[in-house]
Design an enzyme around this catalytic site. Structure first.
Site, PDB file in Angstrom:
ATOM      1  NE  ARG A   1     -46.043 -33.709  61.838  1.00  0.00           N
ATOM      2  CZ  ARG A   1     -45.265 -34.322  60.970  1.00  0.00           C
ATOM      3  NH1 ARG A   1     -44.190 -33.716  60.494  1.00  0.00           N
ATOM      4  NH2 ARG A   1     -45.538 -35.548  60.567  1.00  0.00           N
TER       5      ARG A   1
ATOM      6  CE  LYS B   1     -40.752 -37.156  54.975  1.00  0.00           C
ATOM      7  NZ  LYS B   1     -41.137 -37.075  56.388  1.00  0.00           N
TER       8      LYS B   1
ATOM      9  N   GLY C   1     -47.434 -35.073  58.063  1.00  0.00           N
ATOM     10  CA  GLY C   1     -47.255 -33.616  58.094  1.00  0.00           C
ATOM     11  C   GLY C   1     -47.977 -32.938  56.944  1.00  0.00           C
TER      12      GLY C   1
ATOM     13  N   GLY D   1     -45.112 -41.505  58.603  1.00  0.00           N
ATOM     14  CA  GLY D   1     -44.362 -42.765  58.645  1.00  0.00           C
ATOM     15  C   GLY D   1     -44.641 -43.529  59.933  1.00  0.00           C
TER      16      GLY D   1
HETATM   17  N1  LIG Z   1     -46.836 -36.714  41.809  1.00  0.00           N
HETATM   18  C1  LIG Z   1     -46.117 -36.021  42.676  1.00  0.00           C
HETATM   19  N2  LIG Z   1     -44.961 -35.425  42.287  1.00  0.00           N
HETATM   20  C2  LIG Z   1     -44.234 -34.712  43.181  1.00  0.00           C
HETATM   21  N3  LIG Z   1     -44.544 -34.526  44.475  1.00  0.00           N
HETATM   22  C3  LIG Z   1     -45.676 -35.100  44.908  1.00  0.00           C
HETATM   23  C4  LIG Z   1     -46.518 -35.857  44.048  1.00  0.00           C
HETATM   24  N4  LIG Z   1     -47.566 -36.286  44.773  1.00  0.00           N
HETATM   25  C5  LIG Z   1     -47.404 -35.823  46.033  1.00  0.00           C
HETATM   26  N5  LIG Z   1     -46.281 -35.104  46.118  1.00  0.00           N
HETATM   27  C6  LIG Z   1     -45.746 -34.399  47.298  1.00  0.00           C
HETATM   28  O1  LIG Z   1     -45.658 -35.258  48.402  1.00  0.00           O
HETATM   29  C7  LIG Z   1     -45.491 -34.435  49.555  1.00  0.00           C
HETATM   30  C8  LIG Z   1     -45.958 -35.142  50.801  1.00  0.00           C
HETATM   31  O2  LIG Z   1     -45.304 -36.391  50.939  1.00  0.00           O
HETATM   32  P1  LIG Z   1     -44.904 -37.049  52.335  1.00  0.00           P
HETATM   33  O3  LIG Z   1     -44.532 -38.455  52.037  1.00  0.00           O
HETATM   34  O4  LIG Z   1     -43.881 -36.195  53.026  1.00  0.00           O
HETATM   35  O5  LIG Z   1     -46.280 -37.022  53.155  1.00  0.00           O
HETATM   36  P2  LIG Z   1     -46.589 -36.598  54.650  1.00  0.00           P
HETATM   37  O6  LIG Z   1     -48.051 -36.560  54.821  1.00  0.00           O
HETATM   38  O7  LIG Z   1     -45.867 -35.307  54.974  1.00  0.00           O
HETATM   39  O8  LIG Z   1     -45.990 -37.760  55.500  1.00  0.00           O
HETATM   40  P3  LIG Z   1     -44.818 -37.660  56.618  1.00  0.00           P
HETATM   41  O9  LIG Z   1     -45.436 -37.021  57.802  1.00  0.00           O
HETATM   42  O10 LIG Z   1     -44.384 -39.069  56.818  1.00  0.00           O
HETATM   43  O11 LIG Z   1     -43.741 -36.806  56.024  1.00  0.00           O
HETATM   44  C9  LIG Z   1     -46.249 -33.161  49.251  1.00  0.00           C
HETATM   45  O12 LIG Z   1     -45.394 -32.065  49.453  1.00  0.00           O
HETATM   46  C10 LIG Z   1     -46.661 -33.300  47.780  1.00  0.00           C
HETATM   47  O13 LIG Z   1     -46.439 -32.131  47.000  1.00  0.00           O
HETATM   48  O1  LIG Z   2     -42.571 -35.765  58.960  1.00  0.00           O
HETATM   49  C1  LIG Z   2     -42.483 -36.833  59.588  1.00  0.00           C
HETATM   50  O2  LIG Z   2     -43.086 -37.876  59.259  1.00  0.00           O
HETATM   51  C2  LIG Z   2     -41.672 -36.852  60.874  1.00  0.00           C
HETATM   52  O3  LIG Z   2     -41.331 -35.572  61.289  1.00  0.00           O
HETATM   53  C3  LIG Z   2     -40.441 -37.715  60.697  1.00  0.00           C
HETATM   54  O4  LIG Z   2     -39.606 -37.161  59.705  1.00  0.00           O
HETATM   55  P1  LIG Z   2     -38.540 -38.087  58.941  1.00  0.00           P
HETATM   56  O5  LIG Z   2     -39.342 -38.972  58.001  1.00  0.00           O
HETATM   57  O6  LIG Z   2     -37.627 -37.147  58.218  1.00  0.00           O
HETATM   58  O7  LIG Z   2     -37.841 -38.902  59.985  1.00  0.00           O
END
Ligand SMILES: Nc1ncnc2c1ncn2[C@@H]1O[C@H](COP(=O)(O)OP(=O)(O)OP(=O)(O)O)[C@@H](O)[C@H]1O
Ligand SMILES: O=C(O)[C@H](O)COP(=O)(O)O
Length: 399
Positions: A37, A198, A355, A378
């Site tokens: 990022r 999330k 991310g 998201g």
């Molecule tokens: N079964 C699980 N138990 C606990 N944590 C998990 C599991 N599967 C995945 N994760 C965690 O989910 C996290 C990523 O989730 P997240 O929804 O933030 O995805 P993202 O790609 O960062 O999307 P965004 O950019 O929207 O935040 C990772 O840190 C991972 O360790």
């Molecule tokens: O990690 C993301 O998807 C963006 O930085 C937005 O973060 P947020 O879901 O906490 O608004």
């Protein structure tokens, strides 16, 4: 897209440009573990600085709920921004008020200043007019380069564009162009993989997503929530039990839309959330009460890969397991490599975003082999759903 871009910004030497970037990067033990990022916003910062603007960076980090939280300070990220930009980056310990004002006043043309986490103030997420004013007082121009936060109608992502001349940054522009090119008119079958942690902020998106895709593969913490909703005990797994009704409605909507829901049939469970923790593979209906599912199991990997083999288009947000800690990265890596191989052969258009998802694709060493890797999670899912993104909409309305 009708928004203005940096091409429309001439004569900006000495102008104070408030640039919204997304520095919400994965961090472990105080160290940035994936800098994608940051790398993506460098072109905008560099271009503005080279044109002689005073570049003032606004960003959030984590979800501090409107109060300062020490380990969500952007001071942790500032040295990485400085290294990657290869340019001095000053830091101010607040994004509004005296600390911000003093730091902005001290800037010379071409300087770069990072202001503290906007979410340390309640007005940010409320898009509060007084907070918008307090931010705007330090800028002449607003540039939004945070596509990955454009689904939030917050003061720094939407509000500032109401009160200052507003422009899209290079990454905002590139992300929208790449998503439109890759997914604007997707070839079917379209398969979506949604995992990650999330759950509460993403589950509602799935209701519309199931109307648009042929199969929805659910992994990570999201899968546990769906499995629990079916009445299966998920032990100590990451799970949002209060979302059971929402999960059930999504499954009903998927059935009526002809979208297959692919849930794990087995899982890798452990009793501790740490690298190398003792673990075992269990059927999904036999999760021990004192254990948590940290990855999907081998039978599930095979089932997901079968869907990836059938897909002509793949969209992916959220890792299938806790990929940061070995060996719970196996499913994410195996599926990422299969998707990469099919993409390389020309059989699949694959777009992954988020991310941690970007970090997972880098970990699997496939980021360069997928059709496109977005910094957005998201926001990418909401774009995919066809939902208006407030941060983009307001740029389109800007005069
Ligand atoms: N079964 C699980 N138990 C606990 N944590 C998990 C599991 N599967 C995945 N994760 C965690 O989910 C996290 C990523 O989730 P997240 O929804 O933030 O995805 P993202 O790609 O960062 O999307 P965004 O950019 O929207 O935040 C990772 O840190 C991972 O360790
Ligand atoms: O990690 C993301 O998807 C963006 O930085 C937005 O973060 P947020 O879901 O906490 O608004």
């Amino acid at each position: 897209m009708t928004f203005k871009t940096l091409d429309d910004l001439t004569d900006i030497a000495g102008k104070r440009v408030l640039v919204r970037v997304d520095l919400n990067v994965p961090v472990k033990d105080g160290k940035v573990t994936d800098a994608t990022r940051i790398e993506r916003v460098v072109p905008t910062i560099r271009e503005l600085s080279e044109k002689g603007a005073k570049v003032i960076l606004l960003a959030h980090f984590g979800r501090p709920k409107g109060e300062p939280v020490a380990d969500m300070s952007l001071s942790t990220i500032a040295p990485d921004v400085e290294d990657i930009l290869d340019h001095r980056v000053q830091f101010a310990a607040d994004c509004i008020g005296e600390k911000a004002g003093t730091a902005v006043t001290a800037m010379n043309n071409g300087d770069v200043l990072l202001l503290e986490n906007t979410r340390f103030h309640k007005g940010e997420e409320k898009n509060d007019p007084d907070f918008i004013k307090a931010l705007a007082v330090n800028g002449d121009i607003y540039v939004n380069d945070a596509f990955s936060a454009a689904h939030r109608a917050h003061a720094s992502t939407e509000g500032l564009a109401q009160v200052l001349p507003a422009y899209a940054g290079r990454t905002m522009q590139a992300e929208l162009e790449a998503l439109e090119k890759g997914l604007g008119n997707p070839k079917r079958p379209v398969v979506a993989i949604v995992g990650g942690a999330k759950v509460s902020t993403k589950i509602d998106l799935l209701m519309n997503l199931v109307k648009k895709v042929d199969a929805l593969v659910i992994g990570g913490g999201m899968a546990n929530t769906f499995i629990a909703a079916r009445g299966t005990d998920v032990g100590k797994s990451l799970c949002e039990h209060d979302l059971a009704e929402t999960a059930k409605k999504i499954m009903i909507e998927a059935a009526s839309s002809g979208c297959a829901i692919v849930l794990p049939v087995d899982g890798v469970v452990a009793r501790e959330f740490k690298a190398g923790a003792d673990n075992e593979v269990v059927d999904i209906d036999a999760i021990p009460a004192d254990a948590m599912v940290l990855d999907v199991g081998p039978k599930s990997i095979a089932a997901v890969n079968e869907w990836v083999s059938k897909a002509e288009t793949l969209v992916w947000n959220g890792p299938l397991g806790a990929f940061e800690i070995a060996p719970f990265d196996k499913a994410t890596v195996a599926v990422a490599r299969h998707a990469a191989a099919r993409t390389r052969s020309g059989a699949l258009v694959s777009v992954a975003g988020g991310g941690d998802t970007v970090s997972a694709m880098n970990h699997a060493e496939v980021a360069d082999d997928l059709s496109y890797v977005s910094t957005a999670g998201g926001a990418f899912l909401e774009w995919m759903e066809g939902k208006p993104l407030p941060g983009v909409d307001i740029l389109n309305q800007a005069k």
